[in-house]
Design a protein around this motif. Structure first.
Motif, PDB file in Angstrom:
ATOM      1  N   UNK A 178     -83.994 -40.090  79.743  1.00  0.00           N
ATOM      2  CA  UNK A 178     -83.538 -40.617  77.429  1.00  0.00           C
ATOM      3  C   UNK A 178     -84.801 -41.246  77.902  1.00  0.00           C
ATOM      4  N   UNK A 179     -84.921 -42.845  78.382  1.00  0.00           N
ATOM      5  CA  UNK A 179     -86.283 -43.411  78.211  1.00  0.00           C
ATOM      6  C   UNK A 179     -87.112 -42.614  77.938  1.00  0.00           C
ATOM      7  N   UNK A 180     -87.696 -42.172  78.900  1.00  0.00           N
ATOM      8  CA  UNK A 180     -89.338 -41.182  79.086  1.00  0.00           C
ATOM      9  C   UNK A 180     -89.309 -40.093  77.856  1.00  0.00           C
ATOM     10  N   UNK A 181     -88.130 -39.324  78.134  1.00  0.00           N
ATOM     11  CA  UNK A 181     -88.670 -39.516  76.501  1.00  0.00           C
ATOM     12  C   UNK A 181     -88.752 -39.769  75.300  1.00  0.00           C
ATOM     13  N   UNK A 182     -88.284 -40.577  75.226  1.00  0.00           N
ATOM     14  CA  UNK A 182     -88.550 -41.513  73.912  1.00  0.00           C
ATOM     15  C   UNK A 182     -89.970 -42.059  74.123  1.00  0.00           C
ATOM     16  N   UNK A 183     -89.981 -42.631  75.350  1.00  0.00           N
ATOM     17  CA  UNK A 183     -92.222 -42.981  75.248  1.00  0.00           C
ATOM     18  C   UNK A 183     -92.222 -42.293  74.745  1.00  0.00           C
ATOM     19  N   UNK A 184     -92.382 -40.473  75.455  1.00  0.00           N
ATOM     20  CA  UNK A 184     -93.269 -39.487  74.991  1.00  0.00           C
ATOM     21  C   UNK A 184     -93.083 -39.626  74.094  1.00  0.00           C
ATOM     22  N   UNK A 185     -92.180 -39.086  72.996  1.00  0.00           N
ATOM     23  CA  UNK A 185     -92.153 -38.884  71.510  1.00  0.00           C
ATOM     24  C   UNK A 185     -92.816 -40.236  70.608  1.00  0.00           C
ATOM     25  N   UNK A 186     -92.614 -40.821  71.632  1.00  0.00           N
ATOM     26  CA  UNK A 186     -93.834 -42.347  71.360  1.00  0.00           C
ATOM     27  C   UNK A 186     -95.110 -41.959  70.944  1.00  0.00           C
ATOM     28  N   UNK A 200     -96.969 -42.549  80.967  1.00  0.00           N
ATOM     29  CA  UNK A 200     -95.854 -41.801  80.118  1.00  0.00           C
ATOM     30  C   UNK A 200     -95.511 -40.483  79.593  1.00  0.00           C
ATOM     31  N   UNK A 201     -96.878 -40.274  79.516  1.00  0.00           N
ATOM     32  CA  UNK A 201     -97.210 -38.444  79.286  1.00  0.00           C
ATOM     33  C   UNK A 201     -96.198 -38.079  81.022  1.00  0.00           C
ATOM     34  N   UNK A 202     -96.979 -38.303  81.889  1.00  0.00           N
ATOM     35  CA  UNK A 202     -97.044 -37.466  83.228  1.00  0.00           C
ATOM     36  C   UNK A 202     -95.140 -37.242  83.168  1.00  0.00           C
ATOM     37  N   UNK A 203     -94.768 -38.412  83.393  1.00  0.00           N
ATOM     38  CA  UNK A 203     -92.749 -39.032  83.454  1.00  0.00           C
ATOM     39  C   UNK A 203     -92.787 -37.797  82.794  1.00  0.00           C
ATOM     40  N   UNK A 204     -92.796 -38.233  81.122  1.00  0.00           N
ATOM     41  CA  UNK A 204     -91.964 -36.951  80.299  1.00  0.00           C
ATOM     42  C   UNK A 204     -92.274 -35.529  80.613  1.00  0.00           C
ATOM     43  N   UNK A 205     -93.775 -35.223  80.763  1.00  0.00           N
ATOM     44  CA  UNK A 205     -93.582 -33.543  81.344  1.00  0.00           C
ATOM     45  C   UNK A 205     -92.549 -32.998  82.430  1.00  0.00           C
ATOM     46  N   UNK A 244     -88.147 -28.706  83.516  1.00  0.00           N
ATOM     47  CA  UNK A 244     -86.739 -28.187  83.604  1.00  0.00           C
ATOM     48  C   UNK A 244     -86.561 -26.934  82.924  1.00  0.00           C
ATOM     49  N   UNK A 245     -86.783 -27.444  81.572  1.00  0.00           N
ATOM     50  CA  UNK A 245     -86.887 -26.086  80.590  1.00  0.00           C
ATOM     51  C   UNK A 245     -88.138 -25.039  80.858  1.00  0.00           C
TER      52      UNK A 245
END
Length: 427
Positions: free
Chosen positions: A76-84, A214-219, A224-225
């Motif tokens: 959750x936190x990583x996707x929030x950071x990526x979106x930010x 941030x981008x690496x962790x989010x991607x 998974x998708x």
């Protein structure tokens, strides 16, 4: 036959009024009607067991488990950071981050409730600290979460596939992607318009040196998708096999790359997964028996004839179906409604020329809106609890979002290509 319909529907409504759990209501009303019609109760039980005898249903536990693992591991936190990083700098940036993070998270969890619980617990307090109104913060969060039931891997699509007699899960996943992204974009635009009008603050810029991490962790999480959908569309995996491989990937990412939680947390994760799975499978089995009696009593044909008698115009019939689904969504949760409404309304929809994939997407979208509407909208309740606001206040703040969602529902209903162009392209 008429008396049998009265017994079936009457006992079902009575037990709901008495607040009997929905799965038990379905079983009890099926047994009561079966006994009234002289059907051996063992035959009803066999129908329940037979309803679970579907290979595609094996995907559901894997999708639930993958979502639980990724949620527990800090996705959750990583996707929030990526979106930010992508959209956080504009006015109302944190609200738009909320919507985009829901798009990302919906592609992992497949659940609006999980989306609201995970992202809302982080983002609603953050938005309050930056000066956003509390009711606006909750409204944006729960409205964006509905993408989770549309964007693959949505286990509600698998439930519909079973109820509809085996509609392709891959086609449903692709069919839901376009409307899900369209809904997310509409909520994003509305959030921005309201943010500008109310002069909410701009987001804080992200330090350049942190962006690659941030981008690496989010991607990594979003892969998974890609694994699930890529496997299905390429023909390498079935939906069930893709779900299993996606779960294995989620396990590796969470425990061996992110490493925020010890592997001993798998016990709690499995416990939550089994609890959710038991409820879902019991509900599917109970609905199979109920659906058997609906078919035996010719309820779908009666409903179809009744709706057509109101107006032979397909446009009007589709509008009536949409209204029925939106109203039902106000008083019952999504999974049981999929199982009950599909055998009744799908035959009506097909008489208008509607493709089963198109109807499935419309059904899920309408019932998704129902998750946000009182008196029993589960996502509305969770969002209100996280934001510590009354249902009435959140519902009032939701009015512009309801308007946008109704427009999207009507577009999906009357423009089939929104739902069907991706399945047709990949077919």
């Amino acid at each position: 036959m008429t008396s049998g319909v009265i017994v079936l529907i009457g006992s079902f409504i009575l037990l709901l009024i008495l607040r009997v759990p929905i799965a038990l209501t379905l079983v009890a009303s099926s047994l009561i009607t079966g006994i009234y019609l002289g059907i051996d109760p063992a035959a009803i039980v066999q129908r329940m067991v037979g309803g679970l005898n579907s290979f595609s249903l094996l995907a559901i536990p894997f999708f639930i488990l993958a979502g639980e693992i990724m949620n527990e591991g800090g996705i959750s936190r990583r996707l929030i950071n990526l979106a930010n990083v992508i959209i956080g700098k504009v006015r109302g940036g944190l609200a738009m981050v909320n919507v985009l993070a829901s798009t990302f998270f919906g592609g992992i969890s497949g659940s609006a409730l999980a989306d609201t619980s995970s992202l809302g617990s982080v983002l609603i307090p953050m938005m309050r600290k930056q000066g956003y109104d509390k009711d606006y913060s909750v409204s944006v969060t729960i409205s964006a979460s509905i993408q989770g039931v549309m964007i693959p891997p949505s286990h509600n699509m698998i439930i519909y596939s079973t109820a509809a007699g085996g509609v392709s899960v891959g086609a449903l996943f692709m069919g839901g992607l376009g409307p899900g992204l369209l809904l997310g974009f509409a909520v994003l635009v509305l959030s921005y318009v309201l943010a500008v009008k109310r002069k909410y603050p701009k987001g804080e810029p992200v330090k350049k040196e942190e962006i690659p991490r941030i981008v690496w962790e989010g991607l990594l999480g979003l892969l998974t998708v890609v694994i699930i959908m890529g496997g299905i569309l390429s023909g390498i995996f079935t939906a069930t096999e893709s779900a299993a491989i996606g779960t294995l990937y989620a396990f590796i990412i969470t425990f061996f790359i992110y490493r925020e939680i010890p592997i001993t947390r798998m016990v709690a994760i499995l416990h939550r997964t089994f609890n959710t799975l038991a409820m879902v499978l019991f509900l599917i089995g109970a609905s199979s028996a109920f659906g058997y009696l609906l078919a035996l009593l010719r309820v779908p044909q009666l409903v179809s004839e009744g709706l057509i008698s109101i107006s032979p115009n397909d446009f009007v019939t589709i509008l009536i179906i949409v209204i029925i689904l939106l109203l039902l969504g106000c008083v019952m949760d999504m999974a049981p409604l999929i199982l009950i409404a599909t055998p009744i309304l799908l035959p009506v929809a097909t008489t208008t020329g509607m493709d089963p994939v198109h109807f499935g997407v419309l059904l899920i979208l309408c019932l998704g809106v129902g998750l946000l509407t009182p008196p029993v909208g589960s996502v509305l309740f969770v969002g209100s609890a996280i934001g510590r606001l009354s249902i009435e206040k959140v519902s009032k703040a939701m009015l512009p979002f309801y308007g946008v969602m109704i427009v999207i529902v009507l577009l999906v209903a009357y423009v089939p290509s929104i739902s069907l162009w991706l399945p047709s392209f990949f077919k």
